[in-house]
Design a protein around this motif. Structure first.
Motif, short mmCIF file in Angstrom:
data_model
loop_
_atom_site.label_atom_id
_atom_site.label_comp_id
_atom_site.label_asym_id
_atom_site.label_seq_id
_atom_site.Cartn_x
_atom_site.Cartn_y
_atom_site.Cartn_z
N VAL A 81 51.33 44.28 34.24
CA VAL A 81 51.40 44.02 32.80
C VAL A 81 50.15 43.30 32.30
CG1 VAL A 81 53.93 43.95 32.79
CG2 VAL A 81 52.64 41.83 33.16
N ALA A 82 49.35 42.76 33.22
CA ALA A 82 48.12 42.06 32.82
C ALA A 82 47.16 42.98 32.09
CB ALA A 82 47.43 41.47 34.05
N LEU A 83 47.29 44.29 32.26
CA LEU A 83 46.41 45.21 31.54
C LEU A 83 46.62 45.14 30.03
CD1 LEU A 83 46.47 46.58 34.53
CD2 LEU A 83 45.54 48.54 33.29
N GLY A 84 47.73 44.59 29.61
CA GLY A 84 47.97 44.40 28.19
C GLY A 84 47.54 43.05 27.68
N ARG B 64 40.22 39.67 32.78
CA ARG B 64 40.22 38.75 33.92
C ARG B 64 41.54 38.79 34.67
NH1 ARG B 64 37.21 35.48 30.26
NH2 ARG B 64 39.12 34.51 29.50
N LEU B 65 42.64 38.77 33.94
CA LEU B 65 43.94 38.81 34.60
C LEU B 65 44.20 40.17 35.23
CD1 LEU B 65 46.06 36.81 32.00
CD2 LEU B 65 45.27 36.05 34.24
N THR B 66 43.61 41.21 34.68
CA THR B 66 43.72 42.54 35.30
C THR B 66 43.02 42.55 36.65
OG1 THR B 66 43.82 43.61 33.13
CG2 THR B 66 43.20 44.98 35.01
N VAL B 67 41.85 41.93 36.72
CA VAL B 67 41.13 41.83 38.00
C VAL B 67 41.97 41.05 39.01
CG1 VAL B 67 39.09 40.90 39.14
CG2 VAL B 67 38.87 42.05 36.93
N VAL B 68 42.60 39.97 38.56
CA VAL B 68 43.45 39.19 39.45
C VAL B 68 44.61 40.04 39.96
CG1 VAL B 68 45.00 37.19 39.58
CG2 VAL B 68 42.83 37.00 38.38
N HIS B 69 45.16 40.88 39.09
CA HIS B 69 46.24 41.78 39.52
C HIS B 69 45.79 42.66 40.68
CE1 HIS B 69 48.83 45.29 39.70
NE2 HIS B 69 47.79 46.02 39.38
N PHE B 70 44.59 43.22 40.58
CA PHE B 70 44.12 44.11 41.64
C PHE B 70 43.88 43.35 42.95
CE2 PHE B 70 42.90 46.89 37.99
CZ PHE B 70 43.66 47.99 38.37
N VAL B 71 43.49 42.10 42.85
CA VAL B 71 43.35 41.28 44.06
C VAL B 71 44.72 41.07 44.71
CG1 VAL B 71 42.67 39.02 44.95
CG2 VAL B 71 41.27 40.14 43.20
N ILE B 72 45.72 40.78 43.90
CA ILE B 72 47.09 40.61 44.42
C ILE B 72 47.57 41.91 45.05
CG2 ILE B 72 49.48 40.21 43.73
CD1 ILE B 72 48.37 38.32 41.56
N SER B 73 47.29 43.02 44.41
CA SER B 73 47.68 44.32 44.94
C SER B 73 47.04 44.57 46.31
CB SER B 73 47.29 45.42 43.96
OG SER B 73 47.48 46.70 44.52
N LEU B 74 45.77 44.23 46.43
CA LEU B 74 45.06 44.42 47.69
C LEU B 74 45.67 43.55 48.79
CD1 LEU B 74 42.67 45.64 49.25
CD2 LEU B 74 41.28 43.73 48.44
N ALA B 75 45.99 42.30 48.46
CA ALA B 75 46.59 41.39 49.44
C ALA B 75 47.97 41.89 49.88
CB ALA B 75 46.70 39.99 48.86
N SER B 76 48.76 42.36 48.93
CA SER B 76 50.09 42.88 49.26
C SER B 76 50.00 44.09 50.18
CB SER B 76 50.83 43.24 47.98
OG SER B 76 52.10 43.79 48.26
N THR B 77 49.08 44.99 49.87
CA THR B 77 48.89 46.18 50.71
C THR B 77 48.43 45.81 52.11
OG1 THR B 77 48.29 47.42 48.71
CG2 THR B 77 47.72 48.40 50.83
#
Length: 562
Positions: free
Chosen positions: A458-461, A465-478
């Motif tokens: 939802v950070a894309l809305g 900056r928060l969108t970039v943080v989302h992708f970092v979280i996604s990478l860590a989860s994967t």
């Protein structure tokens, strides 16, 4: 520059241009949808040799135990194979497991609805393949289809959430590429972007089709519960949370968020409606275990018969919600006094909180993982003091739980303020509970960050900056999910990757905690996100006069006085 120029082209408001735009959007959505399907197929085929079979086998085993219990309680084969016999076995399994367990080690930790799904699946498999054994269940596709539907519903819910919050925002999510679009159009664009990212979330796809696990089942319930709360449908919010928790109990960790939310807004009746919906749905699902005698059903009918005329006579607002809540609470109270079975609660929920007495399980990037590095354990004493006649003993497990609960209350407070200010960071507050749960609580599995990785789309809305943080979280989860899948098989070709993922765990923990801290800060900060800026008109800037003369006064723009 080409993209910027494309978006700056004046769009003609003609039927032809509208049709072209709609067809383009439909083609884009279809492409993303089909790409997601193809990605899921590819993940399923690629991970076949490292698939984590234990969860599939475990689900099939307990589903088969329901069928065995049905045969044990039925007088003949035909009755055992009927749906009536199936229900007898399903309702009796919790009590049998509890009765036969040694020192409360039940092994079964499925809530009622998940056990029901597994039992139906096992029945379907055994009807098609009578000779199949417990160790090699066939036809996993029905469960994967449920995963697929839940993933799709989650993406739809994220689209609706982002569109609603951006549309309501007084600030408006701004972008130099989209400034010529209306607020309504921008809301749909950001919603579609967030939904697309969620639909293609790698950790979710890996969890649902590579592992595979059933964690994704609760995501639509949480997201639609948040949507119901934003729409002031508090009773249905409670219903959705309760129904989701009956599939996976981890949803209960974030459930208090929906209680804190209206409390911070001082909407006391809304809080009670959430609890009424939760109680009514939980009672509806658990009633076969709680109400086992005719007297208990008569008592429930009496409660309903007394309450209904009162609500009809006085025309109480939201009367149906209050009536459902009263009946739901009555089911639990009557279940206690009529000796109804609470084995479903003990086995399906409470046992899961005691099953793994460790700070973390497998490979986790969170605070408990760092604490274990310095020698802490889950049950270790964190605080011990004598207060008169009271001895206070606080373990690390409960200290982390209290810290998480306080953080959850902060999230709800920030959300209430963002709603008041019509700030789209409401979306960040909705995503934060899942991130905080994984980052702070003990006994977390590596898969549990997947929930935060999906919802944080939802950070894309909100901001770049928060969108970039989302992708970092996604990478860590994967990375965590991949690590555990590789460890389970330990193929020669994967040993270097296993070793690398093991050594980055402390650094990954720090990165994840930093990302969660950024999200938490944005739930209660007042600074505007990156997508948003106030438009300042040069001609409208007020002046501050330093003199009173007609010609000798010195004046400065208000913005230059800092």
């Amino acid at each position: 520059m080409a993209i910027r120029s494309f978006f700056r082209v004046q769009v003609l408001s003609t039927p032809v241009s509208d049709l072209i735009r709609r067809l383009t959007v439909a083609l884009l959505i279809a492409t993303i949808f089909l790409a997601g399907i193809q990605l899921r197929r590819w993940i399923g085929d690629t991970t076949r040799h490292v698939r984590y079979q234990h969860d599939i086998v475990n689900g099939f085993y307990w589903g088969s135990e329901v069928l065995k219990e049905a045969h044990r309680l039925s007088p003949d084969e035909a009755s055992a194979n009927s749906w009536q016999g199936f229900c007898r076995g399903y309702l009796a399994l919790y009590d049998r497991v509890k009765h036969k367990a040694y020192e409360k080690d039940y092994h079964l930790d499925y809530p009622p609805l998940r056990l029901l799904v597994m039992a139906i699946w096992a029945k379907q498999v055994r009807d098609g393949f009578p000779g199949v054994d417990d160790g090699h269940p066939k036809l996993v596709n029905p469960l994967l289809k449920i995963n697929f539907v839940c993933e799709l519903l989650s993406a739809v819910a994220i689209f609706l959430l982002v569109r609603l919050c951006v549309r309501r925002s007084s600030l408006g999510a701004r972008s130099s590429l989209l400034h010529r679009f209306s607020q309504e159009q921008r809301a749909s664009i950001f919603g579609l972007a967030a939904a697309s990212v969620a639909w293609l979330e790698p950790s979710m796809i890996l969890d649902a089709h590579g592992w595979p696990q059933w964690d994704v089942w609760i995501l639509p319930f949480y997201l639609f519960a948040a949507l119901a709360a934003l729409k002031n449908r508090w009773f249905w919010c409670g219903c959705l949370v309760a129904a989701g928790a009956m599939l996976k109990g981890q949803l209960l960790f974030v459930a208090p968020f929906f209680v804190f939310w209206p409390l911070w807004q001082k909407r006391w009746t809304s809080t009670l409606r959430v609890l009424a919906g939760f109680a009514a749905t939980s009672a509806l699902i658990a009633s076969p275990w709680l109400l086992r005698t005719p007297a208990s059903w008569i008592a429930i009918a009496a409660v309903a018969g007394i309450s209904l005329p009162v609500f009809l006579k006085y025309k109480v607002p939201h009367g149906s919600a209050w009536l459902a809540g009263i009946i739901g609470c009555a089911v639990f109270v009557i279940g206690v006094f009529t000796r109804g079975s609470f084995a479903w609660l003990q086995v399906g929920f409470i046992y899961g909180t005691e099953h793994y007495p460790y700070l973390f399980i497998s490979s986790c990037y969170n605070l408990p993982s760092l604490l274990s590095k310095v020698g802490w354990s889950l049950k270790e004493s964190f605080l011990s003091a004598d207060l008169g006649f009271v001895h206070l003993h606080l373990t690390l497990q409960w200290a982390l739980r209290l810290l998480y609960l306080a953080s959850l209350a902060l999230c709800a407070h920030g959300l209430a303020r963002h709603l008041r200010d019509r700030d789209p960071r409401v979306l960040i507050a909705i995503a934060a509970p899942w991130l905080l749960m994984f980052a702070l609580l003990g006994q977390m599995h590596e898969r549990y960050l997947m929930w935060g990785a999906v919802v944080s789309a939802v950070a894309l809305g909100v901001s770049i900056r928060l969108t970039v943080v989302h992708f970092v979280i996604s990478l860590a989860s994967t990375a965590m999910i991949v690590h555990v899948m590789l460890i389970d098989k330990k193929l020669d070709a994967t040993l270097p990757a296993i070793d690398a993922l093991k050594h980055i765990r402390p650094y990954g923990s720090v990165v994840v905690l930093a990302c969660v801290a950024v999200y938490l800060w944005n739930t209660f900060s007042t600074r505007l996100p990156a997508f948003q800026h106030r438009e300042v008109r040069l001609g409208a800037t007020p002046s501050v006069s330093l003199g009173t003369g007609a010609g000798g006064g010195l004046s400065l723009p208000a913005g230059d006085c800092e």
